[in-house]
Design a protein around this motif. Structure first.
Motif, short mmCIF file in Angstrom:
data_model
loop_
_atom_site.label_atom_id
_atom_site.label_comp_id
_atom_site.label_asym_id
_atom_site.label_seq_id
_atom_site.Cartn_x
_atom_site.Cartn_y
_atom_site.Cartn_z
N LYS A 5 53.99 38.51 11.73
CA LYS A 5 54.18 37.13 12.16
C LYS A 5 55.37 37.07 13.10
N SER A 6 55.24 36.29 14.13
CA SER A 6 56.28 36.22 15.14
C SER A 6 56.77 34.78 15.27
N VAL A 9 56.90 34.90 19.91
CA VAL A 9 55.86 35.50 20.74
C VAL A 9 54.60 35.64 19.89
N GLU A 10 53.50 35.15 20.40
CA GLU A 10 52.23 35.27 19.67
C GLU A 10 51.91 36.75 19.48
N VAL A 11 51.42 37.10 18.31
CA VAL A 11 51.10 38.49 17.99
C VAL A 11 50.05 39.05 18.95
N SER A 13 49.84 38.30 22.10
CA SER A 13 50.39 38.30 23.46
C SER A 13 50.82 39.71 23.88
N TYR A 16 54.30 40.64 22.82
CA TYR A 16 54.63 40.91 21.42
C TYR A 16 54.97 42.38 21.23
N PRO A 40 57.05 42.66 26.92
CA PRO A 40 58.27 42.35 26.18
C PRO A 40 59.52 42.60 27.03
N ASN A 51 63.58 40.42 21.20
CA ASN A 51 62.58 40.32 22.26
C ASN A 51 62.75 38.93 22.89
N ASP A 115 62.40 36.86 18.40
CA ASP A 115 62.08 37.84 17.36
C ASP A 115 63.11 38.96 17.39
#
Length: 151
Positions: A5-6, A9-11, A13, A16, A40, A51, A115
């Protein structure tokens, strides 16, 4: 730390990056945002690696802070609240109380927005990681050689 889970940043993406324990300085340099518009961007501060890809306009190529901090250690820049390079003499001295406080505020802000994906390897850890990488490269080469001989 969250592996699946981020917070920023969407996992799914391309920006990520899953967390891991250690990052070498050489590895950080590979994530300075210069590889495209959606990967990233890593920034290290006080040994922690973030990130910062969601703030690409600031840390990506052409951004206000790109050349100074993206893909590297921003600790002293953040502590001094300055993007100006410091003298060698200044860089050798420890951070004072006010600079440590400023750095702490930046770290708190980063931890809320971005993150955290690991920490910067200490020099002795980089040596061990380098040896491990060389060993794995050797194993991979041997495996390839054995595969070719089998064919």
């Amino acid at each position: 730390r969250r592996a699946t889970k981020s917070k920023s940043v969407e996992v799914t993406s391309p920006a990520y990056l899953p967390p891991r324990e250690l990052w070498t300085r050489r590895e950080l340099a590979c994530f300075d945002g210069s590889d495209g518009d959606d990967g990233p961007i890593l920034l290290a501060a006080d040994g922690r690696v973030f990130n910062v890809a969601p703030a690409r306009r600031l840390y990506g190529p052409g951004g206000e802070y790109h050349l100074l901090v993206a893909g590297g250690d921003a600790t002293r820049y953040l502590a001094r609240n300055s993007v100006e390079p410091e003298s060698e003499e200044s860089a050798r001295r420890p951070l004072n109380v006010a600079e440590r406080a400023a750095l702490g505020a930046w770290l708190f802000s980063f931890s809320q927005k971005y993150d955290e994906v690991g920490r910067v390897a200490r020099p002795e850890e980089e040596v061990v990681l380098g040896r491990r990488e060389a060993y794995l490269d050797t194993l991979e080469a041997l495996s390839s050689d054995m595969e070719r001989e089998r064919l």
